[in-house]
Design an enzyme around this catalytic site. Structure first.
Site, mmCIF file in Angstrom:
data_model
loop_
_atom_site.group_PDB
_atom_site.id
_atom_site.type_symbol
_atom_site.label_atom_id
_atom_site.label_comp_id
_atom_site.label_asym_id
_atom_site.label_seq_id
_atom_site.Cartn_x
_atom_site.Cartn_y
_atom_site.Cartn_z
ATOM 1 N N SER A 551 0.842 -1.186 0.000
ATOM 2 C CA SER A 551 0.000 0.000 0.000
ATOM 3 C C SER A 551 0.890 1.253 0.000
ATOM 4 O O SER A 551 1.660 1.446 -0.938
ATOM 5 C CB SER A 551 -0.956 -0.039 1.199
ATOM 6 O OG SER A 551 -2.000 0.878 1.040
ATOM 7 N N ASP A 636 -9.699 -4.024 -5.237
ATOM 8 C CA ASP A 636 -9.084 -3.228 -4.170
ATOM 9 C C ASP A 636 -9.785 -1.884 -4.039
ATOM 10 O O ASP A 636 -9.921 -1.143 -5.015
ATOM 11 C CB ASP A 636 -7.598 -3.017 -4.483
ATOM 12 C CG ASP A 636 -6.798 -2.557 -3.282
ATOM 13 O OD1 ASP A 636 -7.372 -1.869 -2.422
ATOM 14 O OD2 ASP A 636 -5.608 -2.888 -3.197
ATOM 15 N N HIS A 671 -7.890 -5.262 -1.280
ATOM 16 C CA HIS A 671 -6.691 -4.724 -0.652
ATOM 17 C C HIS A 671 -6.033 -5.695 0.323
ATOM 18 O O HIS A 671 -4.820 -5.783 0.398
ATOM 19 C CB HIS A 671 -7.035 -3.420 0.078
ATOM 20 C CG HIS A 671 -5.859 -2.561 0.378
ATOM 21 N ND1 HIS A 671 -5.101 -1.963 -0.594
ATOM 22 C CD2 HIS A 671 -5.307 -2.185 1.555
ATOM 23 C CE1 HIS A 671 -4.134 -1.255 -0.038
ATOM 24 N NE2 HIS A 671 -4.232 -1.363 1.267
#
Length: 699
Positions: A551, A636, A671
């Site tokens: 991320s 995501d 995610h």
């Protein structure tokens, strides 16, 4: 320690890599003209004309990964079964007490999910299975359940379900006594609710279906159509996150609105769900505050004129700042992180020298002391302290060598009881490992902590492979913790290190302030300094150094790859935030406006030029890059799939050298990856196989 089977690197197959079609799109802003050849890859997300072609490209990249890693298939299977074999499949969490019931989850052998259960009054009472998530998840590639919010009278439960991995939850209501579900459901929520004391009303947070921003707080009455739910709060500032919660004592319901630099709280009595929410203290520029209710007063944790926060108090009926009085003052060397309230005690979580500590305060006598953890480096967090009328503090403890442990600490007698420690099947000897904390020196002279763990049998020399992990954003502290999966690397001779770089909050609030907005480059330079220090100190060498981040940590990987490609043999970027400028210019992409306080708003020239100077996608050059594995999820909601896809497509077209470049897209996940407790291990096995084969380790 497992031995290397071969010192030869993995022989990558001679397979032609996919090349994405170039469809130039011009961006002109602040008199800067940029041509983006791969902007079209967001068409699946935008439902554009090339939507189907995006999917075909991602599938082609997945096929390329399968082909390039085909020689490691058996090794990946071996790693997967090795990782899974360390997990105790039939297990139970430590029960926590709330409103006369002990709640816990239990897992069963061969099952991917869990069952949410409770027992009344005593752990010897009959078991009630409130939700059988194993059964509910059948037929779903992804299944996530959150909330488990039980009504004050303990008869009803609300929970949220997400089957797409977008963190958009649909609320369901269950009558625990009858086992029946209410006919209404509520979609587009965060999955959590706050019950009023009438056991018929609850409040929940609604998301914008496009941007996924938390925009409204609504009130629902049981048995009513959710379309008629009343909006009790609507956030006007798109940079703020909002949420609703119930005080531990059950006396109040709070609405919290917060951005990175300011916040605001509203509240009502939980006995009066029809009343209007009252503002605790209007939001103030660059001021954060959090509210905790005691029996006779409110506590306020705030950074008002206190960089590392201070603790204030005020009467229950006079809450604006004019009535705040200091309880714990500001300290330059101690960060106040949070408070846990009990009827007679207060537990203040602090951070000193990068480590958490608990200050225990008796509310009656004013006596206070610190809980002793007995180790030099560790992670400690307060746990599931759901009961207000108790003197027992539940806390979690771990370190790089200590498996996750749950303790109950009786604050009145200072007695500590270990309730459970993570069991590592197959055997684990913590005395076989060394844990260290060393310091690198950044370019501006600041000392950057590095935590390390490795087997004692590993020679400390330039031939040792080392994986350096980092994040460095949002003030999130990457504290040292145990990982049973990590043992598969450590047992094969890897050293694991965490770079506690600026942008996190390990060393206090200033540590965060010095790693965001126009100081963001400190994050990346700190990480590079840590890598160079590890090489200089003989822990590894450039030929055996690897890095990993996800991320915002994937942004970190992208930047350090551009800035110092010669430092690394291989890199892993998971769900990486690499197309910073384009994403921050598009307010329709989830979370964009919430992020302005972290990265800046590129519509402003100064922020634009600074952001562009480090954004990985903007700074790809024709040069040799390290081996790179990139992972993402089609659904995501935090970092959209097209950021890593565009990044890889542009890298393929521009980079030089023979180093391999792989993009793996999980077509069913988002995610956080797979939802099952075993499925995610396949991703870990792929990551580890990538690293280990680069080291010539094939067993």
């Amino acid at each position: 320690m497992k031995q290397k089977q071969s010192q030869l690197p993995y022989q990558w197959p001679a397979i032609e890599a996919p090349l994405a079609i170039r469809r130039p799109r011009e961006r002109v802003l602040h008199e800067d003209r940029v041509v983006d050849d791969y902007y079209w890859l967001n068409d699946y997300f935008k439902n554009g004309p090339n939507r189907d072609e995006v999917i075909e490209y991602l599938k082609a990249e997945n096929a390329y990964v399968d082909g390039m890693m085909a020689g490691t298939k058996d090794f990946q299977d071996q790693l997967f079964h090795e990782l899974k074999a360390r997990i105790k499949e039939q297990d139970e969490s430590v029960p926590y007490l709330k409103n006369g019931y002990y709640y816990y989850i239990k897992t069963e052998e061969g099952k991917q999910y869990f069952k949410y259960c409770r027992k009344k009054g005593t752990l010897e009472a009959p078991e009630e299975v409130l939700l059988d998530v194993d059964q509910m998840a059948e037929g779903h590639p992804y299944f996530s359940v959150v909330g488990f919010d039980v009504s004050p009278d303990t008869h009803l439960m609300v929970f949220g379900v997400d089957t797409l991995s977008r963190r958009e939850y649909t609320l369901y209501i269950k009558n625990i006594r009858t086992g029946e579900f209410y006919p209404e459901s509520i979609s587009g929520t965060t999955g959590d609710v706050a019950w009023a004391n009438d056991n018929e009303t609850f409040f929940y947070t609604a998301k914008n279906p496009e941007t996924l921003l938390t925009e409204k707080i609504l009130k629902h009455r049981l048995g009513k159509d959710s379309k008629t739910d009343e909006v009790v709060y609507e956030e006007q500032d798109k940079s703020n996150y909002i949420g609703v919660e119930r005080a531990k004592s059950g006396r109040f319901i709070y609405i919290n609105s917060s951005a990175t630099t300011s916040s605001e709280t509203y509240f009502i009595l939980a006995d009066q769900p029809e009343s209007a929410f009252k503002c605790f203290q209007k939001r103030m520029k660059d001021v954060l505050y959090e509210v905790t209710a005691l029996e006779d007063r409110f506590l306020i944790l705030t950074n008002k004129d206190a960089l590392n926060f201070k603790l204030m108090e005020c009467p229950l009926d006079r809450t604006n700042i004019a009535h705040w009085k200091e309880v714990i003052g500001h300290r330059e060397d101690v960060l106040l992180e949070g408070v846990d309230e009990f009827k007679d005690f207060l537990v203040v979580t602090e951070r000193r020298n990068g480590l958490a500590q608990f200050q225990i305060r008796h509310l009656g006598s004013g006596e206070n002391y610190y809980l002793d953890f007995g180790e030099a480096a560790y992670t400690a967090t307060t746990g599931a302290n759901m009961e207000y009328h108790t003197d027992v503090l539940r806390y979690n403890y771990t370190s790089l060598t200590t498996p996750s442990s749950v303790y109950d600490y009786r604050m009145s007698t200072r007695e500590k009881v270990l309730k459970k420690q993570q069991e590592v099947l197959g055997g684990y000897d913590p005395t076989a490992y060394i844990s260290e904390r060393i310091y690198a020196t950044a370019d501006d002279g600041v000392k950057i902590p590095i935590s390390l763990v490795y087997q004692k049998a590993v020679p400390r020399d330039s031939n040792a492979p080392l994986l350096l992990y980092g994040y460095g954003s949002y003030g999130a502290s990457m504290d040292p913790s145990f990982s049973s999966t990590r043992l598969s690397l450590l047992e094969r001779g890897f050293i694991f290190a965490i770079a506690h770089i600026r942008g996190g909050q390990e060393m206090g609030r200033q540590w965060y302030e010095d790693g965001k907005l126009m100081k963001k480059k400190n994050t990346f330079l700190d990480f590079i300094a840590c890598a160079r220090h590890l090489i200089a100190q003989g822990y590894t060498s450039r030929e055996h150094l690897y890095a990993q981040g996800g991320s915002a940590g994937g942004l970190l990987i992208g930047v350090v790859m551009n800035e110092a490609p010669e430092l690394w043999n291989g890199l892993i970027a998971q769900v990486p935030f690499v197309d910073v400028v384009n994403t921050m210019l598009d307010e329709n992409i989830p979370l964009t406006t919430n992020e302005y306080d972290e990265w800046g708003n590129p519509n402003e020239p100064e922020a634009y030029w600074y952001m562009k100077s480090y954004a990985p996608y903007e700074n790809i050059e024709a040069k040799d890059y390290p081996h790179l594995l990139v992972t993402t999820g089609l659904h995501d909601s935090q970092v959209q799939y097209f950021e890593p896809a565009k990044w890889v497509a542009k890298l393929r077209a521009i980079k030089t050298g023979p180093q391999v470049l792989l993009l793996k897209t999980e077509m069913d996940y988002g995610h956080g990856g797979a939802s099952g407790r075993f499925d995610y291990l396949k991703d870990v096995a792929l990551n580890y196989a990538f690293l280990l084969t680069l080291e010539g380790i094939f067993n």
